[in-house]
Design an enzyme around this catalytic site. Structure first.
Site, PDB file in Angstrom:
ATOM      1  NE  ARG A 196     -51.107  44.249 -47.575  1.00  0.00           N
ATOM      2  CZ  ARG A 196     -52.309  43.705 -47.730  1.00  0.00           C
ATOM      3  NH1 ARG A 196     -52.910  43.143 -46.711  1.00  0.00           N
ATOM      4  NH2 ARG A 196     -52.911  43.734 -48.898  1.00  0.00           N
ATOM      5  CG  ASP A 247     -57.444  47.019 -48.381  1.00  0.00           C
ATOM      6  OD1 ASP A 247     -57.034  45.860 -48.295  1.00  0.00           O
ATOM      7  OD2 ASP A 247     -56.712  48.020 -48.309  1.00  0.00           O
ATOM      8  NE  ARG A 276     -57.300  44.420 -53.638  1.00  0.00           N
ATOM      9  CZ  ARG A 276     -56.133  44.427 -53.029  1.00  0.00           C
ATOM     10  NH1 ARG A 276     -56.085  44.564 -51.700  1.00  0.00           N
ATOM     11  NH2 ARG A 276     -55.010  44.306 -53.692  1.00  0.00           N
ATOM     12  CG  HIS A 321     -53.220  47.807 -46.576  1.00  0.00           C
ATOM     13  ND1 HIS A 321     -54.241  47.455 -47.428  1.00  0.00           N
ATOM     14  CD2 HIS A 321     -52.073  47.603 -47.267  1.00  0.00           C
ATOM     15  CE1 HIS A 321     -53.733  47.043 -48.578  1.00  0.00           C
ATOM     16  NE2 HIS A 321     -52.411  47.125 -48.504  1.00  0.00           N
TER      17      HIS A 321
END
Length: 318
Positions: free
Chosen positions: A92, A152, A155, A179
């Site tokens: 990212r 997240d 998840r 993140h």
């Protein structure tokens, strides 16, 4: 949930993520009016048409959109997904320079069109971009924040629920920090029901070990890379989690979520955006300063902050 009366959500960016946010908001009834904005006229008009054709089945929400900034006017919440997408094998942070340039140009224009909106940054790397967007707009810190580790955390809870043999809603655990690659779970505060995570056991579900939890944390951290490798983008789950954040704002819910705000003296951190448990309401997002960390977790939080500060500083000079 019931649609909040006369509320308007605008999603900026009609790519796979933005279109999924709009779709999730429609089918969940997150807002009374949903708008989709993108500079690519043919793409955004096609996405809006496709979504509009299904509104008979989505309740009372409607969808408009286009490539004119007037689409954004009157928004209560603006979700920003516009930018280059993350490619297989790309972190990212490697996206940062390209997307920082896009947001620097776009944010003042969006703010002019919707001066009273709450802004939610989904474009990656969302933590760094939130800092730059806040600096570019001078918005109060609570009014511009990133979706952060809400996905997240979802998840993590999904994996833990399967392992423990319980529903996802019975798992109380958070991913915090960046993140991205330096994110980490708050294991010291994680419970299933009221039972600390390492003490949970049920028939067919023996106690978890710390090594197992560490492996789960890695699976969560790398989940996006696995999805991107297989299908080119993550879109459904981020669409759903973004819609859920929107609902917390429009419904003035005061819901606790691990969104990413520009911190101001949070556990000694300032000027960097990180996900920590925050109260999300019509006023935006406010970190909960009473959140406690173990010594090790505090070290990991500082590591996340240092990594993101370095990237943000390099982009300011770019």
């Amino acid at each position: 949930m019931s649609v909040i009366e006369n509320s308007k959500l605008t999603v900026v960016g009609a790519g796979s993520v933005g279109s999924s946010v709009a779709y999730a908001a429609l089918i969940r009834g997150s807002a009374r009016h949903v708008a989709l904005y993108d500079i690519a006229t043919a793409k955004v008009e096609a996405e809006v048409l496709d979504l509009a054709h299904g509104t008979q089945f989505t309740g009372t929400s409607d969808i408009i959109g286009g490539s004119d900034l007037s689409v954004v006017e009157g928004s209560h919440v603006v979700v920003v997904t516009a930018g280059a997408k993350q490619n297989p094998g790309q972190s990212r942070i490697e996206l940062a320079a390209t997307n920082a340039g896009i947001l620097r140009t776009m944010m003042p224009q969006l703010l002019e069109a919707a001066p009273d909106a709450i802004y939610v940054i989904v474009t990656n790397p969302c933590d760094v971009l939130t800092v730059l967007a806040q600096e570019a707009t001078n918005l109060p810190r609570e009014r511009i924040f990133a979706s952060g580790t809400v996905l997240d955390t979802s998840r993590l809870r999904w994996i833990l629920a399967k392992r423990a043999g319980v529903s996802t809603s019975s798992v109380h655990a958070y991913i915090v920090g960046e993140h991205g690659d330096t994110e980490f779970p708050l294991w010291s505060r994680a419970t299933i029901g009221t039972v600390p995570i390492l003490e949970w056991e049920a028939p067919g579900h023996p106690r978890m070990t710390q090594d197992e939890l560490d492996a789960i944390a890695i699976d969560v951290r790398d989940a996006a890379y696995k999805v991107i490798q297989g299908k080119g983008a993550t879109n459904y789950a981020i669409g759903l989690s973004s819609a859920r954040i929107v609902e917390a704002v429009l419904g003035d819910e005061h819901t606790v979520m691990p969104v990413s705000t520009v911190l101001n003296g949070f556990h000694g951190l300032d000027g960097v955006a990180l996900s920590v448990p925050s109260i999300v309401s019509a006023a935006g997002a406010v970190p909960i300063p009473e959140t406690s960390f173990s010594d090790h977790e505090h070290t990991l939080l500082r590591r996340s902050a240092d990594a993101l500060s370095t990237v943000a500083e390099s982009l300011r000079g770019a």
